[in-house]
Every structure is written in C-alpha cells, then in structure tokens.
Design a protein around this motif. Structure first.
Motif, mmCIF file in Angstrom:
data_model
loop_
_atom_site.group_PDB
_atom_site.id
_atom_site.type_symbol
_atom_site.label_atom_id
_atom_site.label_comp_id
_atom_site.label_asym_id
_atom_site.label_seq_id
_atom_site.Cartn_x
_atom_site.Cartn_y
_atom_site.Cartn_z
ATOM 1 N N ARG A 71 -83.652 55.204 -2.229
ATOM 2 C CA ARG A 71 -83.691 56.461 -1.407
ATOM 3 C C ARG A 71 -84.908 57.088 -1.513
ATOM 4 N NH1 ARG A 71 -78.936 58.974 -0.455
ATOM 5 N NH2 ARG A 71 -80.053 61.193 -0.733
ATOM 6 N N GLY A 72 -85.788 56.624 -2.596
ATOM 7 C CA GLY A 72 -87.135 57.357 -2.928
ATOM 8 C C GLY A 72 -88.029 56.383 -2.219
ATOM 9 N N ASP A 73 -88.089 55.537 -1.277
ATOM 10 C CA ASP A 73 -88.743 54.731 -0.255
ATOM 11 C C ASP A 73 -89.606 53.836 -1.249
ATOM 12 O OD1 ASP A 73 -89.725 54.125 2.141
ATOM 13 O OD2 ASP A 73 -91.324 55.642 2.127
ATOM 14 N N ARG A 74 -88.831 53.324 -2.260
ATOM 15 C CA ARG A 74 -89.493 52.119 -2.820
ATOM 16 C C ARG A 74 -88.751 50.941 -2.670
ATOM 17 N NH1 ARG A 74 -89.109 56.122 -7.098
ATOM 18 N NH2 ARG A 74 -87.691 54.917 -8.051
ATOM 19 N N GLY A 75 -88.294 50.686 -1.479
ATOM 20 C CA GLY A 75 -87.303 49.604 -1.020
ATOM 21 C C GLY A 75 -88.009 48.229 -1.372
ATOM 22 N N ARG A 76 -89.384 48.141 -1.055
ATOM 23 C CA ARG A 76 -90.159 46.808 -1.373
ATOM 24 C C ARG A 76 -89.887 46.302 -2.892
ATOM 25 N NH1 ARG A 76 -95.719 47.048 1.682
ATOM 26 N NH2 ARG A 76 -95.096 46.517 3.650
ATOM 27 N N GLU A 77 -89.982 47.456 -3.722
ATOM 28 C CA GLU A 77 -89.782 47.021 -4.992
ATOM 29 C C GLU A 77 -88.458 46.315 -5.572
ATOM 30 O OE1 GLU A 77 -91.335 45.775 -8.629
ATOM 31 O OE2 GLU A 77 -92.637 46.475 -6.927
ATOM 32 N N VAL A 78 -87.510 47.244 -4.927
ATOM 33 C CA VAL A 78 -86.037 46.906 -5.075
ATOM 34 C C VAL A 78 -85.668 45.587 -4.453
ATOM 35 C CG1 VAL A 78 -83.673 47.451 -4.411
ATOM 36 C CG2 VAL A 78 -85.319 49.262 -5.183
ATOM 37 N N LYS A 79 -86.419 45.098 -3.271
ATOM 38 C CA LYS A 79 -86.181 43.897 -2.766
ATOM 39 C C LYS A 79 -86.976 42.860 -3.684
ATOM 40 C CE LYS A 79 -84.560 44.572 1.962
ATOM 41 N NZ LYS A 79 -84.864 44.502 3.338
ATOM 42 N N ARG A 80 -87.815 43.031 -3.987
ATOM 43 C CA ARG A 80 -88.540 42.156 -5.002
ATOM 44 C C ARG A 80 -87.570 41.759 -6.295
ATOM 45 N NH1 ARG A 80 -93.888 44.759 -5.612
ATOM 46 N NH2 ARG A 80 -94.179 44.914 -3.243
ATOM 47 N N ARG A 81 -87.098 42.800 -6.693
ATOM 48 C CA ARG A 81 -86.206 42.481 -7.942
ATOM 49 C C ARG A 81 -84.729 41.828 -7.320
ATOM 50 N NH1 ARG A 81 -89.324 46.524 -9.388
ATOM 51 N NH2 ARG A 81 -89.768 47.041 -11.564
ATOM 52 N N ALA A 82 -84.342 42.103 -6.482
ATOM 53 C CA ALA A 82 -83.240 41.455 -6.067
ATOM 54 C C ALA A 82 -83.443 39.978 -5.487
ATOM 55 C CB ALA A 82 -82.625 42.302 -4.457
ATOM 56 N N GLN A 83 -84.572 39.828 -5.141
ATOM 57 C CA GLN A 83 -85.062 38.191 -4.813
ATOM 58 C C GLN A 83 -85.299 37.624 -6.148
ATOM 59 O OE1 GLN A 83 -88.577 39.167 -2.264
ATOM 60 N NE2 GLN A 83 -87.302 38.439 -0.557
ATOM 61 N N ALA A 84 -85.700 38.177 -7.120
ATOM 62 C CA ALA A 84 -85.910 37.296 -8.423
ATOM 63 C C ALA A 84 -84.679 37.222 -9.165
ATOM 64 C CB ALA A 84 -86.509 38.370 -9.519
ATOM 65 N N LEU A 85 -83.443 38.076 -8.875
ATOM 66 C CA LEU A 85 -82.120 37.647 -9.256
ATOM 67 C C LEU A 85 -81.604 36.473 -8.742
ATOM 68 C CD1 LEU A 85 -80.530 41.278 -9.263
ATOM 69 C CD2 LEU A 85 -81.095 40.103 -11.125
ATOM 70 N N ALA A 86 -81.940 36.235 -7.430
ATOM 71 C CA ALA A 86 -81.491 35.181 -6.729
ATOM 72 C C ALA A 86 -81.726 33.876 -7.252
ATOM 73 C CB ALA A 86 -82.099 35.112 -5.158
ATOM 74 N N PHE A 87 -82.783 33.774 -8.202
ATOM 75 C CA PHE A 87 -83.343 32.574 -8.580
ATOM 76 C C PHE A 87 -83.053 32.490 -9.986
ATOM 77 C CE2 PHE A 87 -86.310 33.580 -5.154
ATOM 78 C CZ PHE A 87 -85.943 32.639 -4.376
ATOM 79 N N SER A 136 -88.212 49.838 -15.457
ATOM 80 C CA SER A 136 -89.619 49.395 -14.558
ATOM 81 C C SER A 136 -89.633 50.085 -13.106
ATOM 82 C CB SER A 136 -89.640 48.170 -14.657
ATOM 83 O OG SER A 136 -88.695 47.406 -13.590
ATOM 84 N N LEU A 137 -88.634 50.736 -12.746
ATOM 85 C CA LEU A 137 -88.476 51.326 -11.314
ATOM 86 C C LEU A 137 -89.068 52.695 -11.380
ATOM 87 C CD1 LEU A 137 -85.167 50.081 -9.530
ATOM 88 C CD2 LEU A 137 -87.681 49.593 -9.350
ATOM 89 N N PRO A 138 -88.811 53.760 -12.150
ATOM 90 C CA PRO A 138 -87.909 53.800 -12.983
ATOM 91 C C PRO A 138 -86.619 54.432 -12.419
ATOM 92 C CG PRO A 138 -89.232 55.722 -13.048
ATOM 93 C CD PRO A 138 -90.071 54.592 -12.077
ATOM 94 N N GLY A 139 -85.556 54.690 -12.992
ATOM 95 C CA GLY A 139 -84.385 54.860 -12.059
ATOM 96 C C GLY A 139 -83.475 53.558 -11.994
ATOM 97 N N THR A 140 -82.412 53.839 -10.921
ATOM 98 C CA THR A 140 -81.525 52.937 -10.667
ATOM 99 C C THR A 140 -81.941 52.263 -9.212
ATOM 100 O OG1 THR A 140 -80.100 54.404 -9.242
ATOM 101 C CG2 THR A 140 -79.494 54.064 -11.545
ATOM 102 N N PRO A 141 -81.752 51.165 -8.944
ATOM 103 C CA PRO A 141 -82.334 50.617 -7.632
ATOM 104 C C PRO A 141 -81.608 51.409 -6.392
ATOM 105 C CG PRO A 141 -81.459 48.757 -9.045
ATOM 106 C CD PRO A 141 -81.116 50.154 -9.444
ATOM 107 N N ILE A 142 -80.558 52.047 -6.269
ATOM 108 C CA ILE A 142 -80.155 52.876 -5.408
ATOM 109 C C ILE A 142 -81.149 54.124 -5.127
ATOM 110 C CG2 ILE A 142 -78.239 54.161 -6.574
ATOM 111 C CD1 ILE A 142 -78.722 52.974 -2.756
ATOM 112 N N GLU A 143 -81.303 54.597 -6.257
ATOM 113 C CA GLU A 143 -82.455 55.945 -6.356
ATOM 114 C C GLU A 143 -83.649 55.344 -5.696
ATOM 115 O OE1 GLU A 143 -80.431 58.152 -10.212
ATOM 116 O OE2 GLU A 143 -82.032 56.758 -10.373
ATOM 117 N N ALA A 144 -84.187 54.281 -6.418
ATOM 118 C CA ALA A 144 -85.493 53.767 -5.686
ATOM 119 C C ALA A 144 -85.552 53.530 -4.139
ATOM 120 C CB ALA A 144 -85.897 52.563 -6.499
#
Length: 122
Positions: A106-122, A96-104
């Motif tokens: 690096r590709g300036d898609r930090g908001r989307e990565v943080k949303r996924r990280a926050q979802a993991l927290a719950f 869904s990113l596509p790619g890995t979170p670290i690639e995202a």
C-alpha cells in the motif's frame, strides 16, 4: 468452473473485512468478477460465520485492488504456498520493511515485497 480458494481465518479479529458484495460495489464490478478474481489469485478470502470476506486493506482509497498484490499472491501460489500461508505472511510484521508486507504494498514498496516473496520461494 473451479472452486474459490479460501484461506483459514488467520486474521486478527480487528482486521476490517468486506463481503464479496461490498468489494464488488467498491470496485464497480459484479460479484461474479470478484469471485473470478479470487479464483485467479488476485485476492484472498476467508470464511467467517459462513460468509466469504476479503480484508479491506486489499483495496485502495480509490477502490482498486492494491497495486502489486495480485502479482505477489500469484508468485507465492506458484511457489506452493497455500492461501492461508500467504494471508499470514501478508499480515506478519517484518522489521526490515518496516511493517507488514500488505502495508508495504500500500505504501508503494512493491518491489521490496516481491523480492521477499521470491526469496520465500527458494
């Protein structure tokens, strides 16, 4: 002084890694500041053959820590994830990113990565 948290070496052997000295040289800081960044969850290191190593992809081409990486790591640490689990997540492909979170990140898609990280927290 607290110990440096170290992740299990869950990285693919093909992932380029840097010694703490190499990271320090690239970011223009002393090794002690890199060690503090590890303690402060700004970076994650693995131990390989007795040496602490940081994935090179954690630094930009301008020799800075990738924007959004420290916040993402802190968010996951605060949610109870271990350094090994965080490292594994950062390097696991997500269609869904596509790619890995670290690639995202690096590709300036930090908001989307943080949303996924926050979802993991719950």
């Amino acid at each position: 002084m607290s110990a440096i948290p170290i992740a299990d070496d869950v990285l693919d052997p093909a992932v380029e890694v840097l010694t703490l000295r190499e990271v320090a040289d690239r970011v223009g800081r002393p090794v002690s500041r890199v060690q503090q960044a590890l303690r402060d969850h700004q970076l994650i290191a693995v131990r390989r053959r007795g040496e602490l190593l940081v994935p090179a992809i954690f630094l930009t081409d301008n020799d800075e820590v990738v924007k959004g990486l420290p916040g993402t790591i802190t968010l996951l640490v605060d949610s109870g994830y271990s350094p090994s689990e965080i490292l594994r997540w950062l390097f696991t492909a997500d269609e869904s990113l596509p790619g890995t979170p670290i690639e995202a990140l690096r590709g300036d898609r930090g908001r989307e990565v943080k949303r996924r990280a926050q979802a993991l927290a719950f």
